[in-house]
Design a protein around this motif. Structure first.
Motif, PDB file in Angstrom:
ATOM      1  N   GLU A   9       0.846  -1.182   0.000  1.00 18.89           N
ATOM      2  CA  GLU A   9       0.000   0.000   0.000  1.00 18.89           C
ATOM      3  C   GLU A   9       0.891   1.245   0.000  1.00 18.89           C
ATOM      4  O   GLU A   9       1.967   1.239   0.592  1.00 18.89           O
ATOM      5  N   PRO A  11       2.643   4.462   1.174  1.00 16.54           N
ATOM      6  CA  PRO A  11       2.884   4.975   2.526  1.00 16.54           C
ATOM      7  C   PRO A  11       2.310   6.378   2.696  1.00 16.54           C
ATOM      8  O   PRO A  11       1.915   7.032   1.721  1.00 16.54           O
ATOM      9  N   GLN A  12       2.298   6.832   3.921  1.00 18.08           N
ATOM     10  CA  GLN A  12       1.981   8.230   4.157  1.00 18.08           C
ATOM     11  C   GLN A  12       3.047   9.090   3.481  1.00 18.08           C
ATOM     12  O   GLN A  12       4.231   8.780   3.546  1.00 18.08           O
ATOM     13  N   PRO A  13       2.659  10.161   2.820  1.00 16.02           N
ATOM     14  CA  PRO A  13       3.635  10.977   2.093  1.00 16.02           C
ATOM     15  C   PRO A  13       4.728  11.520   3.004  1.00 16.02           C
ATOM     16  O   PRO A  13       4.515  11.811   4.193  1.00 16.02           O
ATOM     17  N   LEU A  14       5.905  11.651   2.432  1.00 18.41           N
ATOM     18  CA  LEU A  14       7.063  12.231   3.113  1.00 18.41           C
ATOM     19  C   LEU A  14       7.843  12.980   2.045  1.00 18.41           C
ATOM     20  O   LEU A  14       8.293  12.371   1.063  1.00 18.41           O
ATOM     21  N   VAL A  45       3.530  10.389  -3.115  1.00 25.75           N
ATOM     22  CA  VAL A  45       3.936  10.227  -1.713  1.00 25.75           C
ATOM     23  C   VAL A  45       5.206  11.017  -1.401  1.00 25.75           C
ATOM     24  O   VAL A  45       5.831  10.818  -0.367  1.00 25.75           O
ATOM     25  N   TYR A 241       7.767   4.510  -5.085  1.00 29.32           N
ATOM     26  CA  TYR A 241       6.794   5.045  -4.133  1.00 29.32           C
ATOM     27  C   TYR A 241       6.951   4.450  -2.737  1.00 29.32           C
ATOM     28  O   TYR A 241       6.409   4.996  -1.760  1.00 29.32           O
ATOM     29  N   TYR A 245       8.766   4.351   3.393  1.00 28.63           N
ATOM     30  CA  TYR A 245       8.878   3.287   4.397  1.00 28.63           C
ATOM     31  C   TYR A 245      10.333   3.131   4.850  1.00 28.63           C
ATOM     32  O   TYR A 245      10.618   2.990   6.052  1.00 28.63           O
ATOM     33  N   ARG A 248      11.557   6.196   6.971  1.00 28.59           N
ATOM     34  CA  ARG A 248      11.072   6.165   8.352  1.00 28.59           C
ATOM     35  C   ARG A 248      11.804   5.094   9.169  1.00 28.59           C
ATOM     36  O   ARG A 248      12.104   5.302  10.355  1.00 28.59           O
TER      37      ARG A 248
END
Length: 276
Positions: A9, A11-14, A45, A241, A245, A248
């Motif tokens: 899936e 990830p939350q954007p960074l 993302v 994309y 992950y 982080r």
């Protein structure tokens, strides 16, 4: 790499992020439209630019084409160490021409791989690899471009050759996977270390111990897609994309803020690759 697991899936954007080493062709990109689709997924993302890397001559041609199709793509060209026995005169001439293209920001991936000889049919032997590595070092210096290194089970040998030849101004150890001693040796030499999804693997204890030792100005991040998909998606297909992950995970290991690490690694990529 297994293709049985579904793609991760998003990830939350960074943002901002640069994928310092990926393989768009191996991710399934074949033309301008499919390259743009991969980059659009990445941009959603926060991964705004990528360096797509060659490991054989066909991939080198594709990398340069892709970098001209899409302004978000830059290229690196070389023969992978395991394919060093294909570096004949005609191939050297073509790589030199491709590497001189203004969209090519690095000579790579080159280096040494001492894991595969004897295990992989047709794999270049260590002497062939070293000869090709020395040639790629010289090419990077002649063109004034960054040298991007592949290293597998060859820490001491790589450092020896770099010392013998005199390293280019900028050297990147892509997908750094060695221990703290090697990290210190690279840092002392001023080499950059690029971290991939392996830093998220809980069993990569030596790597995770080494990661905090690298000064911020010498850190890059990459996917090496479609390989090395970060935890908890190991075994699924990787793509640019997925880079947040890894960032982080690296930030957690280093005790850093992910947003600050994203900004730092992006500035580093812009500096060492000359990105616009």
């Amino acid at each position: 790499m297994s293709r049985t697991r579904p793609a991760p899936e998003p990830p939350q954007p960074l943002s901002p992020l640069v994928d310092a080493h990926t393989h768009l062709d191996a991710c399934g990109a074949r033309d301008a439209e499919s390259v743009a689709a991969v980059l659009d997924r990445a941009a959603a993302v926060g991964v705004g630019r990528v360096v797509t890397v060659a490991d054989d001559i066909a991939a080198a041609r594709f990398a340069v084409d892709a970098a001209h199709w899409d302004a978000r793509v830059y290229a690196a060209v070389a023969l992978h160490p395991t394919r060093a026995n294909a570096l004949d005169d005609a191939t050297r001439t073509e790589i030199e021409k491709l590497a001189a293209d203004p969209r090519v920001v690095a000579v790579g991936e080159t280096g040494l791989d001492l894991y595969w000889p004897g295990k992989l049919d047709g794999c270049a032997d260590p002497l062939e690899q070293e000869d090709a590595f020395r040639w790629h070092i010289d090419l990077a210096k002649r063109l004034g471009k960054t040298l991007m290194i592949h290293n597998r089970d060859a820490d001491a040998e790589l450092l020896r050759v770099l010392h013998d030849e005199g390293a280019p101004e900028t050297v990147i150890f892509h997908c750094f996977s060695s221990d703290a001693d090697m990290a210190r040796a690279c840092v002392d030499a001023g080499y950059l270390l690029s971290f991939s999804g392996t830093v998220s693997f809980k069993n990569a204890k030596a790597l995770r111990a080494a990661a905090p030792l690298v000064p911020p100005e010498l850190v890059l991040v990459e996917t090496d897609a479609p390989f090395l998909t970060p935890h908890p998606f190991r075994g699924a297909p990787n793509e640019p994309y997925c880079l947040p992950y890894t960032v982080r995970a690296l930030a957690e290991v280093r005790g850093a803020d992910p947003a600050e690490l994203a900004a730092t690694t992006t500035a580093n990529a812009e500096r060492v690759y000359g990105l616009s």
